[in-house]
Design an enzyme around this catalytic site. Structure first.
Site, short mmCIF file in Angstrom:
data_model
loop_
_atom_site.label_atom_id
_atom_site.label_comp_id
_atom_site.label_asym_id
_atom_site.label_seq_id
_atom_site.Cartn_x
_atom_site.Cartn_y
_atom_site.Cartn_z
N HIS A 156 0.60 -0.85 0.17
CA HIS A 156 0.12 0.28 0.19
C HIS A 156 1.05 1.37 0.11
CE1 HIS A 156 -3.04 -2.16 1.67
NE2 HIS A 156 -2.06 -3.71 1.86
N SER A 277 14.64 21.25 -17.08
CA SER A 277 13.49 22.21 -16.90
C SER A 277 14.01 23.59 -18.05
CB SER A 277 13.17 22.72 -15.71
OG SER A 277 12.26 24.12 -15.61
N LYS A 283 16.13 22.15 -11.03
CA LYS A 283 15.29 20.75 -11.67
C LYS A 283 16.28 20.11 -12.57
CE LYS A 283 12.02 19.84 -11.02
NZ LYS A 283 10.11 20.28 -11.64
N GLU A 290 9.58 8.52 -17.43
CA GLU A 290 8.43 9.08 -17.00
C GLU A 290 7.92 8.85 -18.85
OE1 GLU A 290 7.46 13.43 -15.45
OE2 GLU A 290 9.67 13.52 -15.70
#
Ligand code: ARG
Length: 457
Positions: A156, A277, A283, A290
């Site tokens: 979980h 970024s 970043k 992804e």
């Protein structure tokens, strides 16, 4: 150039129809397998006397020349020639005249395209198997490197029990092994020859389907011409196998995306596999991971696309089937692209050991080990569970860990607890206590690692 099938037509095809019905824009990649299939077909025709040895030689070498030209980028694709099969056959005929006109004896584009697809998918299965093997190898190498690192295991997404980091890596090896087995199983049904089923009914000519199957490395010719000229089950199975690979890749990618966050901080990704970024200078984004997660959409979508295409199609060949290639090529290309990059990400990442260790004692990862300690002392499981639950509550009230409780505190809840309890408290001890087959404790994980090293060697 007049069309191969134009004999009974008196009107030219509307150019928009040519545009609408063409597949050369996406089936040109079948050139190599198409030539392979045609060469086997020609050799078989010569064997049964439908071509002379000289005609066969002309066809076989003419096809090799055409393939070489295609691969050098010298072929101009023409919408009016519809597909790869027509491009190759009409080029051959333009060069060899009547000899070229004999190639299509005893076959149809329907069994031809099915044969091409099977040869293509068979090759892709073998390529993907190699890529999966390389990925498993990357995880095994990591497992060797990270043997002494303990990680929290989650259910979980809540801290649950500790496991060796290597246990995580070998878990992925298991998943990708099942993927390889699924592909191998799919390959058995791919490897049955459609060639010679002709349009739908077979042929009155003395073709030898065993011979073409043998020449193309198929295990046997398919037994029913209606079935095999319309069969695309193998594409659905292949697409499904790719989808499970994508599911496994996306689980891994998601896990590592989480671990790469400041909140987790478990993982360092190499610069080469992250991007920046355009506005936020600090970043570093896990874009490769992804996109491995994101490309899953394209891969998985191939399964419903193919099923919807096949649903309620009457036998045998219908032009709808031309659309099958778009779904399969896309899924296959995307899966291969993900599998190509994944091993390098796996090898290049580093676990942030200090960060992991700094919080390894958080979250009561040793609670289950303590419960099992009580069970070994004769306490019934449910009672032990309740007792340890009480001890966890006590720790929370004192803002401490189970290992920080005094023997008196512990014995107050359960007098079966003795001084040896220290051997199961603390995350490392709790991990070491895991000894059942398949568990995440160091002893068993070392055994599994050795088994994987042997298996992949
Ligand atoms: N381009 C077609 C396809 O991909 C080849 C088969 C065409 N057959 C036909 N009877 N028109 O399915």
């Amino acid at each position: 150039m007049s069309k191969a099938w134009s004999g009974r037509f008196s009107q030219a095809t509307d150019p928009r129809v040519e545009q609408f019905t063409e597949s050369i824009s996406f089936d040109a990649r079948l050139a190599r397998v198409d030539v392979q299939g045609s060469q086997a077909h020609a050799r078989m025709l010569a064997k049964v006397g439908l071509l002379t040895a000289d005609e066969c030689e002309q066809i076989v070498s003419g096809l090799s020349d055409i393939l070489a030209e295609i691969e050098r980028g010298e072929m101009t694709w023409k919408t009016e020639l519809e597909d790869i099969h027509m491009h190759i056959e009409s080029t051959l005929t333009a060069r060899l005249g009547d000899v070229g006109r004999k190639l299509h004896t005893g076959r149809s584009r329907n069994d031809q395209v099915a044969t091409d697809l099977k040869l293509y998918v068979r090759g892709e299965i073998d390529r993907l198997d190699g890529l999966l093997n390389r990925l498993q190898q990357a995880f095994v190498n990591r497992a060797e490197r990270d043997l002494d690192i303990i990680l929290p295991g989650y259910t979980h997404l809540q801290r649950a029990q500790p496991v060796c980091a290597s246990h995580y890596w070998l878990a992925y090896c298991e998943k990708f092994q099942r993927d390889r087995e699924r592909l191998a199983d799919c390959r058995k049904r791919v490897n049955i020859s459609p060639l010679g089923a002709a349009a739908l009914a077979g042929s009155s000519l003395p073709i030898d389907r065993d011979e073409t199957a043998r020449l193309l490395g198929f295990s046997e010719p398919a037994a029913n011409s209606l079935d095999i000229s319309s069969d695309r089950d193998f594409l659905v199975e292949f697409a499904f196998s790719l989808s499970l690979i994508a599911a496994h890749l996306s689980t891994w990618a998601e896990e590592w995306i989480l671990w790469f966050t400041t909140e987790f901080g478990f993982l360092k990704l190499p610069d080469a596999y992250t991007t920046g970024s355009s506005i936020m200078p600090q970043k570093r984004n896990p874009d490769v991971l992804e996109l491995i997660r994101g490309k899953t959409a394209r891969i998985m979508a191939s399964v419903p696309r193919l099923l919807i295409l096949l649903k309620s199609l009457p036998m045998a060949y219908n032009r709808d089937l031309q659309e099958d290639k778009l779904a399969v090529f896309e899924a296959c290309d995307q899966a291969a692209a993900c599998l190509d990059l994944a091993p390098d990400v796996v090898a290049g990442a580093e676990l942030n050991i200090d960060r992991i260790n700094a919080r390894l004692e958080d979250g009561f990862l040793d609670a289950t080990a303590l419960m099992e300690y009580l069970i070994k002392k004769g306490v019934p499981m449910r009672t032990a569970h309740h007792t340890v639950g009480g001890l966890v509550a006590l720790c929370e009230s004192k803002s401490c860990r189970l290992a920080d409780l005094s023997l008196d505190d512990l014995r107050q809840k359960c007098d079966r607890i003795e001084a040896d309890v220290k051997s199961v408290l603390g995350t490392r001890n709790a991990a070491a206590a895991l000894v059942s087959f398949g568990s995440g404790g160091p002893e068993r994980v070392r055994e599994q690692l050795a088994a994987w090293q042997k298996r992949l060697a």
